[in-house]
Design a protein around this motif. Sequence first.
Motif, PDB file in Angstrom:
ATOM      1  N   ILE A 187      -4.919  85.479 -81.441  1.00 23.53           N
ATOM      2  CA  ILE A 187      -5.045  86.909 -81.760  1.00 23.53           C
ATOM      3  C   ILE A 187      -5.418  87.681 -80.495  1.00 23.53           C
ATOM      4  O   ILE A 187      -4.823  88.723 -80.192  1.00 23.53           O
ATOM      5  N   GLY A 188      -6.375  87.168 -79.733  1.00 22.15           N
ATOM      6  CA  GLY A 188      -6.733  87.805 -78.461  1.00 22.15           C
ATOM      7  C   GLY A 188      -5.548  87.843 -77.509  1.00 22.15           C
ATOM      8  O   GLY A 188      -5.308  88.855 -76.843  1.00 22.15           O
ATOM      9  N   PHE A 189      -4.798  86.745 -77.447  1.00 19.84           N
ATOM     10  CA  PHE A 189      -3.623  86.674 -76.586  1.00 19.84           C
ATOM     11  C   PHE A 189      -2.613  87.748 -76.980  1.00 19.84           C
ATOM     12  O   PHE A 189      -2.076  88.459 -76.122  1.00 19.84           O
ATOM     13  N   VAL A 190      -2.347  87.881 -78.266  1.00 18.65           N
ATOM     14  CA  VAL A 190      -1.362  88.866 -78.741  1.00 18.65           C
ATOM     15  C   VAL A 190      -1.857  90.288 -78.473  1.00 18.65           C
ATOM     16  O   VAL A 190      -1.063  91.165 -78.122  1.00 18.65           O
ATOM     17  N   ILE A 191      -3.149  90.528 -78.602  1.00 15.02           N
ATOM     18  CA  ILE A 191      -3.694  91.857 -78.296  1.00 15.02           C
ATOM     19  C   ILE A 191      -3.476  92.184 -76.822  1.00 15.02           C
ATOM     20  O   ILE A 191      -3.012  93.281 -76.478  1.00 15.02           O
ATOM     21  N   VAL A 192      -3.789  91.241 -75.941  1.00 17.98           N
ATOM     22  CA  VAL A 192      -3.576  91.471 -74.503  1.00 17.98           C
ATOM     23  C   VAL A 192      -2.083  91.652 -74.211  1.00 17.98           C
ATOM     24  O   VAL A 192      -1.692  92.550 -73.454  1.00 17.98           O
ATOM     25  N   GLN A 193      -1.251  90.821 -74.812  1.00 16.39           N
ATOM     26  CA  GLN A 193       0.200  90.936 -74.640  1.00 16.39           C
ATOM     27  C   GLN A 193       0.681  92.321 -75.089  1.00 16.39           C
ATOM     28  O   GLN A 193       1.493  92.957 -74.407  1.00 16.39           O
ATOM     29  N   THR A 194       0.184  92.771 -76.214  1.00 13.49           N
ATOM     30  CA  THR A 194       0.597  94.071 -76.749  1.00 13.49           C
ATOM     31  C   THR A 194       0.158  95.207 -75.834  1.00 13.49           C
ATOM     32  O   THR A 194       0.946  96.105 -75.535  1.00 13.49           O
ATOM     33  N   LEU A 195      -1.081  95.152 -75.367  1.00 14.50           N
ATOM     34  CA  LEU A 195      -1.555  96.198 -74.453  1.00 14.50           C
ATOM     35  C   LEU A 195      -0.750  96.197 -73.156  1.00 14.50           C
ATOM     36  O   LEU A 195      -0.435  97.260 -72.613  1.00 14.50           O
ATOM     37  N   THR A 196      -0.407  95.008 -72.664  1.00  9.43           N
ATOM     38  CA  THR A 196       0.418  94.914 -71.457  1.00  9.43           C
ATOM     39  C   THR A 196       1.807  95.491 -71.708  1.00  9.43           C
ATOM     40  O   THR A 196       2.342  96.233 -70.875  1.00  9.43           O
ATOM     41  N   ASP A 197       2.391  95.169 -72.860  1.00 11.27           N
ATOM     42  CA  ASP A 197       3.712  95.712 -73.195  1.00 11.27           C
ATOM     43  C   ASP A 197       3.679  97.230 -73.330  1.00 11.27           C
ATOM     44  O   ASP A 197       4.598  97.924 -72.874  1.00 11.27           O
ATOM     45  N   GLN A 250       5.358  89.930 -65.202  1.00 17.11           N
ATOM     46  CA  GLN A 250       5.175  90.103 -66.644  1.00 17.11           C
ATOM     47  C   GLN A 250       3.731  90.431 -67.001  1.00 17.11           C
ATOM     48  O   GLN A 250       3.466  91.258 -67.858  1.00 17.11           O
ATOM     49  N   ILE A 251       2.789  89.772 -66.350  1.00 16.53           N
ATOM     50  CA  ILE A 251       1.386  89.901 -66.728  1.00 16.53           C
ATOM     51  C   ILE A 251       0.696  91.065 -66.011  1.00 16.53           C
ATOM     52  O   ILE A 251      -0.152  91.741 -66.584  1.00 16.53           O
ATOM     53  N   PHE A 252       1.076  91.312 -64.772  1.00 12.96           N
ATOM     54  CA  PHE A 252       0.486  92.401 -63.984  1.00 12.96           C
ATOM     55  C   PHE A 252       1.584  93.316 -63.440  1.00 12.96           C
ATOM     56  O   PHE A 252       1.774  93.430 -62.221  1.00 12.96           O
ATOM     57  N   PRO A 253       2.322  94.012 -64.299  1.00 13.45           N
ATOM     58  CA  PRO A 253       3.460  94.804 -63.817  1.00 13.45           C
ATOM     59  C   PRO A 253       3.073  95.922 -62.847  1.00 13.45           C
ATOM     60  O   PRO A 253       3.739  96.111 -61.837  1.00 13.45           O
ATOM     61  N   LYS A 254       2.004  96.621 -63.122  1.00 15.58           N
ATOM     62  CA  LYS A 254       1.599  97.736 -62.242  1.00 15.58           C
ATOM     63  C   LYS A 254       1.086  97.216 -60.894  1.00 15.58           C
ATOM     64  O   LYS A 254       1.401  97.779 -59.847  1.00 15.58           O
ATOM     65  N   PHE A 273       1.200  99.521 -72.175  1.00 10.50           N
ATOM     66  CA  PHE A 273       0.733 100.308 -71.037  1.00 10.50           C
ATOM     67  C   PHE A 273       1.236  99.795 -69.691  1.00 10.50           C
ATOM     68  O   PHE A 273       1.505 100.584 -68.797  1.00 10.50           O
ATOM     69  N   GLY A 274       1.367  98.492 -69.535  1.00  6.33           N
ATOM     70  CA  GLY A 274       1.852  97.941 -68.275  1.00  6.33           C
ATOM     71  C   GLY A 274       3.363  98.093 -68.111  1.00  6.33           C
ATOM     72  O   GLY A 274       3.853  98.409 -67.030  1.00  6.33           O
ATOM     73  N   HIS A 275       4.084  97.854 -69.197  1.00  9.60           N
ATOM     74  CA  HIS A 275       5.548  97.932 -69.149  1.00  9.60           C
ATOM     75  C   HIS A 275       6.095  99.238 -69.710  1.00  9.60           C
ATOM     76  O   HIS A 275       7.304  99.413 -69.787  1.00  9.60           O
ATOM     77  N   GLY A 276       5.227 100.144 -70.134  1.00 14.51           N
ATOM     78  CA  GLY A 276       5.655 101.471 -70.575  1.00 14.51           C
ATOM     79  C   GLY A 276       6.202 101.559 -71.985  1.00 14.51           C
ATOM     80  O   GLY A 276       6.825 102.557 -72.349  1.00 14.51           O
ATOM     81  N   GLY A 277       5.964 100.563 -72.821  1.00 14.55           N
ATOM     82  CA  GLY A 277       6.473 100.589 -74.182  1.00 14.55           C
ATOM     83  C   GLY A 277       5.920 101.720 -75.024  1.00 14.55           C
ATOM     84  O   GLY A 277       6.563 102.166 -75.975  1.00 14.55           O
ATOM     85  N   ILE A 278       4.745 102.217 -74.655  1.00 18.74           N
ATOM     86  CA  ILE A 278       4.113 103.301 -75.406  1.00 18.74           C
ATOM     87  C   ILE A 278       4.965 104.569 -75.375  1.00 18.74           C
ATOM     88  O   ILE A 278       4.918 105.387 -76.287  1.00 18.74           O
ATOM     89  N   ALA A 279       5.775 104.720 -74.344  1.00 13.29           N
ATOM     90  CA  ALA A 279       6.593 105.926 -74.190  1.00 13.29           C
ATOM     91  C   ALA A 279       7.916 105.844 -74.942  1.00 13.29           C
ATOM     92  O   ALA A 279       8.634 106.845 -75.036  1.00 13.29           O
ATOM     93  N   HIS A 280       8.243 104.699 -75.497  1.00 22.12           N
ATOM     94  CA  HIS A 280       9.529 104.516 -76.166  1.00 22.12           C
ATOM     95  C   HIS A 280       9.304 104.309 -77.656  1.00 22.12           C
ATOM     96  O   HIS A 280       8.902 103.224 -78.091  1.00 22.12           O
TER      97      HIS A 280
END
Length: 182
Positions: free
Chosen positions: A116-126, A64-68, A128-135
Motif C-alpha cells: 500500500i505504501g509502495f502504491v501511494i509513492v508510485q501514485t504520487l510519483t505518477d 521512473q522514480i526521480f523524474p524531476k 506529480f513527478g510525471h505530470g499525470g495530475i495535469a491530464h
Amino acid sequence: MNALVTFHNTLADKVARLSPAVLPTLARFTFAATLLGYFWASALTKVGAGVLGVFSPSLGAYAQIFPKAMEAASYDVGQLTAFHTLIVVAGTLAEFALPLLLVVGLVTRLSAVAMIGFVIVQTLTDLFGHGGIAHHETLGAWFDRIPDSLILDQRLFWMVVLITLVIKGAGPLSLDRLLKLR
C-alpha cells in the motif's frame, strides 16, 4: 414469505462462514492474476546489466522514480546522490519481493501494508513527478461513469485488494497458514 426469508438467512450464514477463507484467497488470486506481472515487468525495466543488475539500476530506473531530479541533472546519474541510488535499489527490490510475498502468502499483512505504501509513492510519483495530475484522462475522477482511469479508478481497486489482505490475512492456502500450524 417466511420460507424465502429463512432460505436467504441460511444462505447468508453459510456464505459468511466461508468468507474468512474465500476473501483473502480470492484477494491473493486477484493480485496474482492482475498485478504480479505488472509489478515484475516494471521492476525488470529498472534492473541494470549482469547477474547483480538490481544493485546497479538502469538509467530508466532513475528516470521512473526521480523524474524531476533526472531532468535537472540532464539524465546524468552521476550527478545524483547515494540516497537516490539507495531508494532506486530498495524500490526495485520491493517491486520484486512484495508481490511475490503476497502471492505465496508469506508475512501477508505486513507485505500488504508495505505494498500500500509502495502504491501511494508510485501514485504520487505518477501524478506529480510525471505530470499525470495535469491530464484528466490519466488522473480520472470517481463517480464519473468512466471506470478505467489509470490513477484514481485502477489504484482504488488495487487498494481494496491490499486492504482485504491487511484485514483478513493470507487465508488458508498460504505459507502464513503453514507456519502457523507448525
